[in-house]
Design an enzyme around this catalytic site. Structure first.
Site, short mmCIF file in Angstrom:
data_model
loop_
_atom_site.label_atom_id
_atom_site.label_comp_id
_atom_site.label_asym_id
_atom_site.label_seq_id
_atom_site.Cartn_x
_atom_site.Cartn_y
_atom_site.Cartn_z
CG HIS A 208 36.02 33.23 44.02
ND1 HIS A 208 37.29 33.73 44.17
CD2 HIS A 208 36.13 31.89 44.22
CE1 HIS A 208 38.12 32.73 44.47
NE2 HIS A 208 37.43 31.60 44.48
CG ASP B 274 36.53 34.29 47.82
OD1 ASP B 274 36.16 34.99 46.87
OD2 ASP B 274 37.30 34.69 48.71
CG ASN C 164 45.44 43.96 39.78
OD1 ASN C 164 45.22 44.77 38.88
ND2 ASN C 164 45.53 44.33 41.04
NE ARG D 142 33.76 39.72 49.06
CZ ARG D 142 35.03 39.42 48.71
NH1 ARG D 142 35.34 39.28 47.44
NH2 ARG D 142 35.93 39.23 49.63
CD GLU E 232 40.08 37.84 41.67
OE1 GLU E 232 41.24 38.13 42.03
OE2 GLU E 232 39.06 38.31 42.22
#
Length: 333
Positions: free
Chosen positions: A271, A28, A170, A304, A207
């Protein structure tokens, strides 16, 4: 609000080459260019704190020391899973938007995150005092996260992901005007719900929004599907002179614009955020993994990594991200 827009594809790579991440084990990611410095913030693998790095150039962020500006308490509504922080300047104040949960418990298939903000009035966000967290309240008291903000014609807007109990899945994307750095104004507008196959693999997810204003448009990227190799980036756009709170202003690409790149061993890119290099050229900031064999829930896998790559622009002024593993910028040696 769906329009026909296909993503462009770069040439096939001539050889397999795993790109080098800018920062390892940071999901992120968000890079802010401000007053001659670059600031970096991201989710840390322990999900327990907010830390900022600063460097004079992007490559220097790889080795820049991290300053912890807030750490989660042991109990209470913010005691677990500190996710997806972003550092912004809003009305001359430093703001970090982030999500936190009261536990790691999953209820009805979802974690229990809510959105929060901390602020700092000092010129230097690494040395100044940060406020206690304030909850970013929305009309729905439900799972929400991944807030970002942008300014248009002197007004500040807030975009985020949230679960609507009346909608399967979600999370969806919403936008509202900001009344101040930590408070919404007016009724939110729904921008996007997961509807295409590539948005619903593993989970029905929209998202991680990020906004870039270029070529007379608002470009709003977001991430979709589960956080494994299915994770990918989609695109909404609106005319820059339109009302961003009007859902009819927005169009949606029926295809993703950044997906896994097996040839370069980059999987689950998403993200993302945006920044510029030292010459003002647009850059894409995103996270990805270098493998698909993940043991257990992907959220507990720390690998990540943060990658940065140039953005190409097509003749119509739309971004072409190319392949996830192409042209990534290496860290300083």
């Amino acid at each position: 609000m769906t329009a026909n827009r296909s993503s462009a594809h770069a040439k096939e790579p001539s050889m397999t080459l795993t790109p080098e991440p800018l920062v390892e084990q940071r999901a992120d990611p968000w890079i802010l260019a401000h007053a001659g410095h670059y600031y970096f913030i991201a989710s840390v693998p322990d999900y327990d704190r907010l830390e900022i790095r600063r460097a004079d150039d992007i490559a220097g962020l790889a080795k820049a020391p991290a300053t912890t500006v807030w750490r989660k308490p042991d109990t209470g509504p913010l005691c677990a899973l500190i996710w997806a922080p972003e550092l912004h300047r809003v009305d001359g104040v430093w703001v970090i938007y982030f999500a936190a949960a009261p536990s790691r418990e999953i209820v009805d298939g979802l974690f229990q995150h809510r959105m929060y903000a901390i602020t700092c009035a000092a010129d230097d966000p690494l040395a100044g005092d940060w406020s206690e967290p304030v909850q970013m309240e929305t009309p729905l008291d439900s799972f929400c996260l991944d807030a970002t903000t942008f300014q248009l014609r002197g007004r500040n807007y807030y975009v985020w992901a949230q679960k609507d109990p009346a909608i399967p899945g979600n999370s969806n994307l919403y936008i509202a005007e900001l009344a101040g750095p930590t408070r919404l104004a007016g009724t939110p507008t729904s921008l996007s719900v997961p509807e295409y196959d590539w948005e619903t693999r593993g989970f029905l997810v929209n998202e991680g929004p990020a906004v870039l204003q270029r070529h007379g448009r608002l470009l709003l990227t977001y991430s979709a599907s589960a956080t494994d190799e299915n994770y990918c980036v989609g695109l909404l756009w609106a005319d820059a002179d339109s009302d961003p709170l009007d859902a009819a202003s927005w169009s949606k690409s029926p295809t993703p614009i950044l997906v896994s790149d097996p040839a370069h061993e980059i999987f689950g890119p998403g993200h993302n955020g945006f920044t510029v290099d030292e010459d003002g050229n647009d850059l894409l900031v995103y996270h990805a993994r270098t493998y698909t064999d993940i043991q257990g829930d992907p959220l507990w896998d720390p690998n990540r990594h943060t990658y940065v790559k140039p953005i190409r622009w097509d003749e119509q002024g739309f971004p072409d991200f190319g392949r996830a593993g192409e042209d990534t910028l290496p860290p300083a040696r």
